[in-house]
Design an enzyme around this catalytic site. Structure first.
Site, mmCIF file in Angstrom:
data_model
loop_
_atom_site.group_PDB
_atom_site.id
_atom_site.type_symbol
_atom_site.label_atom_id
_atom_site.label_comp_id
_atom_site.label_asym_id
_atom_site.label_seq_id
_atom_site.Cartn_x
_atom_site.Cartn_y
_atom_site.Cartn_z
ATOM 1 N N ASN A 107 -1.528 99.132 59.022
ATOM 2 C CA ASN A 107 -2.473 99.297 60.116
ATOM 3 C C ASN A 107 -2.754 97.937 60.742
ATOM 4 O O ASN A 107 -2.205 96.931 60.305
ATOM 5 C CB ASN A 107 -3.753 99.984 59.621
ATOM 6 N N ARG A 108 -3.618 97.896 61.740
ATOM 7 C CA ARG A 108 -3.790 96.694 62.553
ATOM 8 C C ARG A 108 -4.810 95.694 62.027
ATOM 9 O O ARG A 108 -5.166 94.754 62.717
ATOM 10 C CB ARG A 108 -4.184 97.084 63.979
#
Ligand code: C5P
Length: 215
Positions: A30-31
């Site tokens: 994820n970011r």
């Protein structure tokens, strides 16, 4: 005003994303940049706490005087958290992957006529596990990154995961990887709205509040 001290306290911090392997060269992620969690670890150490920082894969320098344990997957993070106990407080900032690939491939998946289908299984919830544990830190703080109904989800998360506080942030904008954060502190007493602040200032305020709570 005297700087508040966390001398003699052990605080556990998780930060960053986790990577969940698909095959030897690919993963699900994820970011999360890890920046807010690393800033919190630094602010706690600056106030004299012994800090264990369990970090997912990020490219950030280790803050001074912080004990860092690097992990890759959610299950490794859960094991590292359990191994770091006991702690007076824990701040779970990591953006743990909710799912992992059920059967990782031993060899690189090759392009072909068939599209691979990934079966996912849920990862352990590290915060909820800690909240229900006999080794639960006295002060347990979670984060809630949401894109809608931020406060509703945060309040629900606080009770569901047995956390004392939830730091809720709206990640629909430029928070991920950015310098600033707009957060709400959700406690048993209600919701405090903090103005948009640099991540280092969010970290300093939170560390001061932790010091007050552990007095
Ligand atoms: O449920 P959600 O992922 O939104 O909850 C966020 C909070 O729970 C964060 O504090 C995060 O670090 C923690 N968490 C965790 N283990 C998971 C998922 C979330 O510790 N598997």
């Amino acid at each position: 005003q005297r700087a508040r001290s966390l001398a003699g306290k052990h605080v556990l911090v998780t930060a960053g994303p986790t990577h969940e392997p698909i095959d030897p060269v690919r993963y699900i992620a994820n970011r999360s940049s890890g920046r807010q969690g690393f800033a919190i670890a630094q602010a706690l150490a600056e106030r004299g706490a012994r800090v264990t920082l369990v970090a997912g894969p990020v490219t950030l320098p280790t803050p001074a005087a912080v004990d860092r344990v690097d992990v890759e997957t959610a299950r490794e993070m859960a094991d590292a958290v359990a191994a770091a106990l006991p702690a007076d407080a824990a701040v779970m900032v990591a953006a743990v992957a909710d799912w992992r690939v059920e059967a990782t491939a031993d060899q690189k998946l090759k392009k072909g006529t068939m599209q691979p289908a990934l079966a996912l299984v849920p990862n352990p919830d590290i915060l909820a596990t800690l909240g229900a544990s006999p080794d639960r830190p006295r002060l347990l703080i979670g984060f809630a990154a949401e894109t809608e109904n931020v406060l509703g989800h945060a309040a629900a998360k606080r009770t569901a995961k047995h956390a004392d506080w939830i730091v809720a942030n709206d990640v629909s904008g430029d928070v991920m990887g950015g310098d600033a954060n707009t957060v709400h502190l959700v406690t048993a007493l209600g919701v405090e709205q903090w103005e948009r602040l640099p991540k280092a200032t969010v970290a300093a305020r939170l560390a001061d509040r932790i010091a007050d709570a552990l007095l």
